[in-house]
Design an enzyme around this catalytic site. Structure first.
Site, mmCIF file in Angstrom:
data_model
loop_
_atom_site.group_PDB
_atom_site.id
_atom_site.type_symbol
_atom_site.label_atom_id
_atom_site.label_comp_id
_atom_site.label_asym_id
_atom_site.label_seq_id
_atom_site.Cartn_x
_atom_site.Cartn_y
_atom_site.Cartn_z
ATOM 1 N N TYR A 102 -47.526 -31.159 -26.580
ATOM 2 C CA TYR A 102 -46.069 -31.169 -26.294
ATOM 3 C C TYR A 102 -44.893 -32.274 -26.814
ATOM 4 O O TYR A 102 -44.245 -31.685 -27.618
ATOM 5 C CB TYR A 102 -45.926 -30.859 -24.990
ATOM 6 C CG TYR A 102 -44.113 -30.185 -24.570
ATOM 7 C CD1 TYR A 102 -44.396 -28.705 -25.477
ATOM 8 C CD2 TYR A 102 -43.600 -30.858 -23.563
ATOM 9 C CE1 TYR A 102 -43.448 -27.811 -24.635
ATOM 10 C CE2 TYR A 102 -42.470 -30.366 -23.087
ATOM 11 C CZ TYR A 102 -42.187 -28.945 -23.743
ATOM 12 O OH TYR A 102 -40.654 -28.256 -23.290
ATOM 13 N N ALA B 172 -58.097 -36.576 -23.504
ATOM 14 C CA ALA B 172 -60.027 -36.141 -23.291
ATOM 15 C C ALA B 172 -60.267 -34.540 -23.458
ATOM 16 O O ALA B 172 -61.644 -35.582 -23.977
ATOM 17 C CB ALA B 172 -59.972 -37.410 -22.075
ATOM 18 N N ARG C 277 -36.102 -14.213 -23.508
ATOM 19 C CA ARG C 277 -35.894 -14.632 -21.293
ATOM 20 C C ARG C 277 -35.681 -16.398 -22.078
ATOM 21 O O ARG C 277 -35.431 -16.888 -22.455
ATOM 22 C CB ARG C 277 -37.266 -14.252 -21.282
ATOM 23 C CG ARG C 277 -38.434 -14.929 -21.643
ATOM 24 C CD ARG C 277 -39.644 -15.405 -20.491
ATOM 25 N NE ARG C 277 -40.639 -16.295 -21.254
ATOM 26 C CZ ARG C 277 -42.062 -15.998 -21.074
ATOM 27 N NH1 ARG C 277 -42.723 -15.124 -20.504
ATOM 28 N NH2 ARG C 277 -42.516 -17.229 -21.193
ATOM 29 N N GLY C 278 -35.711 -16.838 -20.818
ATOM 30 C CA GLY C 278 -35.493 -18.235 -19.879
ATOM 31 C C GLY C 278 -33.668 -18.868 -20.829
ATOM 32 O O GLY C 278 -33.232 -18.185 -20.499
ATOM 33 N N ALA D 230 -37.724 -21.156 -29.500
ATOM 34 C CA ALA D 230 -38.974 -20.384 -29.068
ATOM 35 C C ALA D 230 -39.777 -22.149 -28.792
ATOM 36 O O ALA D 230 -39.915 -23.027 -29.562
ATOM 37 C CB ALA D 230 -39.492 -19.823 -29.915
ATOM 38 N N ASN E 214 -45.289 -37.787 -20.974
ATOM 39 C CA ASN E 214 -46.304 -37.085 -19.629
ATOM 40 C C ASN E 214 -47.648 -37.045 -19.606
ATOM 41 O O ASN E 214 -48.094 -36.592 -20.746
ATOM 42 C CB ASN E 214 -44.890 -35.537 -19.849
ATOM 43 C CG ASN E 214 -44.591 -35.623 -18.514
ATOM 44 O OD1 ASN E 214 -45.076 -36.144 -17.192
ATOM 45 N ND2 ASN E 214 -44.548 -34.268 -17.766
#
Ligand SMILES: NC(=O)c1ccc[n+]([C@@H]2O[C@H](COP(=O)([O-])OP(=O)(O)OC[C@H]3O[C@@H](n4cnc5c(N)ncnc54)[C@H](O)[C@@H]3O)[C@@H](O)[C@H]2O)c1
Length: 452
Positions: free
Chosen positions: A359, A300, A219-220, A291, A353
């Protein structure tokens, strides 16, 4: 998944309201249609350097109409779909004025979704005043990318000495609608490894007879990568987790491809993938590590946990697995000469971010993998990465409305990208003529205003 704001501003009333309120008015981007000419219009070529003489011939080999407008009188009513300027001859800061002299008279003659490419010499390969002038090109192209408007894009391509014959696949990509959502990027050709291009006989299906493996293909973005590589002629082997097996099988059946159901973090995954590719396909030409997962939480709040550790899961899927699989495929010689390995990083891995330390670390690590392997690969095998920005998928559809709106507009094209934009960029890396395109990280982000 549509962009409601863009649909609104495209309507008569929406156009008026957004103009009145000074809101962004995103141009509907032109995307490549299968079998269409690469460039539907004329490209103006200028500049003086190592590539100037061959540019028209290179564009001609791609069936792109190229002209060299007379420097002083370009205003003859001709409109241009693209501009290519050879800046490799600029050896001092005073000579940078040649950019202004070429571009300024032509900018008002550009069509919608126009493509601008400046060719330079990698600054690290020259010294003194020439190095200064070549480095200056980056500020020029990044600024013009923010000025050009109407869906236009601007890129800088640094071509190493000796790699002049390898610009064709890159110009084919950057001048065509295939690069709709790529802007403000700096590409290096011939920086590492070979400077000669591999042979392509059919530019419509350059991957004919080649095998590509794509992880997360059910998908995606992964599904779209599989579709575009198939369109370009490849036999695609899709990989995904057991929970996605039926979707994966359906996609691969439609693409007349092959599939392998496994979790890429499994201990024996690299060996199983290597075994399958060797025994069923005799090797692989294109490896796409698509993937990926997010498990967002501020650091934190990211303490180690018994039931699913957010830190470890993200690093395992996004970084350790691509690293282990790549090393195993290379060690066993499964990647064919001239092959292409592609990582999928993220803008978060470049700019950082909130809530994504795990990530962003994993995605910056993907860039590290490119850096560490690009110089040591042999046999014309390359490694590059894409760093997508805001791409409209099921994943981003789940982002709250306000955050999603802001995320989509904060780029020079004032809209989110589509999975196909990431896929087309990967297909350019995978093109056999891109063997000198090695060690690059290209952002597919519409030239996002935030971060580096
Ligand atoms: N969508 C965006 O805006 C965006 C932005 C930047 C980067 N990316 C990156 O692009 C890639 C694709 O993103 P997407 O939006 O299509 O995500 P998605 O969640 O729609 O698809 C990811 C696919 O990977 C598969 N997968 C996950 N873990 C796996 C594992 N352990 N083994 C095998 N397969 C596994 C999933 O089953 C799924 O099919 C990811 O690496 C993501 O980090 C996406």
């Amino acid at each position: 998944m549509s962009d409601l704001y863009q649909d609104f501003t495209a309507s008569a009333i929406g156009r008026q309201v957004s103009r009145l309120l000074g809101l962004p008015q995103p141009t509907r981007l032109e995307r490549y249609a299968d079998g269409a000419p690469l460039v539907d219009g004329v490209v103006a070529v200028g500049g003086r350097g190592r590539l100037a003489e061959s540019l028209v011939g290179i564009l001609d080999s791609l069936d792109i109409a190229a002209v060299q407008p007379a420097a002083a009188a370009p205003d003859d009513g001709t409109t241009y779909r693209g501009l290519v300027f050879d800046a490799t001859g600029l050896t001092s800061s005073e000579q940078l004025v040649a950019l202004r002299d070429f571009f300024t008279p032509l900018l008002r003659s550009l069509e919608r979704c126009a493509r601008v490419v400046v060719l330079g010499t990698p600054p690290e390969q020259v010294d003194g005043a020439e190095r200064v002038a070549q480095r200056a090109l980056e500020g020029f192209t990044r600024s013009l990318g923010k000025e050009i408007g109407r869906g236009g894009t601007v890129q800088l391509v640094y071509v190493a000495d000796g790699a002049e014959g390898s610009v064709t696949s890159t110009l084919a990509f950057l001048l065509s609608p295939k690069s709709a959502y790529v802007s403000g990027q700096v590409v290096r050709i011939g920086a590492y490894g070979v400077t000669e291009p591999g042979r392509v006989t059919d530019w419509i299906r350059p991957l004919e007879g080649r095998v590509a493996v794509v992880t997360g293909a059910s998908r995606g973005i992964g599904e779209q990568i599989a579709r575009v590589l198939r369109r370009d002629g490849a036999t695609v082997v899709g990989i995904d987790v057991p929970q996605a097996a039926s979707e994966l099988q359906a996609v691969m059946r439609e693409l007349e491809g092959d599939h392998l159901v496994l979790d890429i973090t499994a201990k024996d995954a690299p060996q199983r993938i290597a075994h399958h590719l060797t025994t069923t396909h005799g090797g692989v030409d294109v490896v796409v590590h698509n993937a990926g997962i997010t498990r967002d939480r501020r650091l934190a709040n990211m303490a180690a946990s018994e039931q699913g550790d957010r830190w470890e899961q993200v690093i395992a899927v996004n970084l350790t697995a691509p690293e282990r699989i790549t090393r195993e495929l290379l060690a066993q010689g499964v990647v064919n000469p001239g092959g292409s390995i592609v990582g999928v990083a993220s803008i978060a891995g470049i700019a950082g971010n909130v809530g994504q330390t795990n990530y962003a670390a994993s995605k910056a690590g993907v860039i590290g993998l490119v850096d560490s392997l690009a110089a040591e690969l042999t046999d014309g095998i390359t490694i590059n990465a894409v760093a997508p920005g805001f791409i409209i998928t099921q994943m981003t559809a789940a982002v709250p409305f306000a955050t999603r709106e802001v995320g989509q507009r904060l780029n020079a094209l004032a809209q989110g990208g589509l999975p196909v934009d990431v896929a087309e960029t990967i297909a350019w890396y995978a093109n056999p003529a891109s063997t000198a395109v090695n060690g690059n990280v290209v952002r597919v982000c519409g030239q996002m205003m935030l971060g580096a």
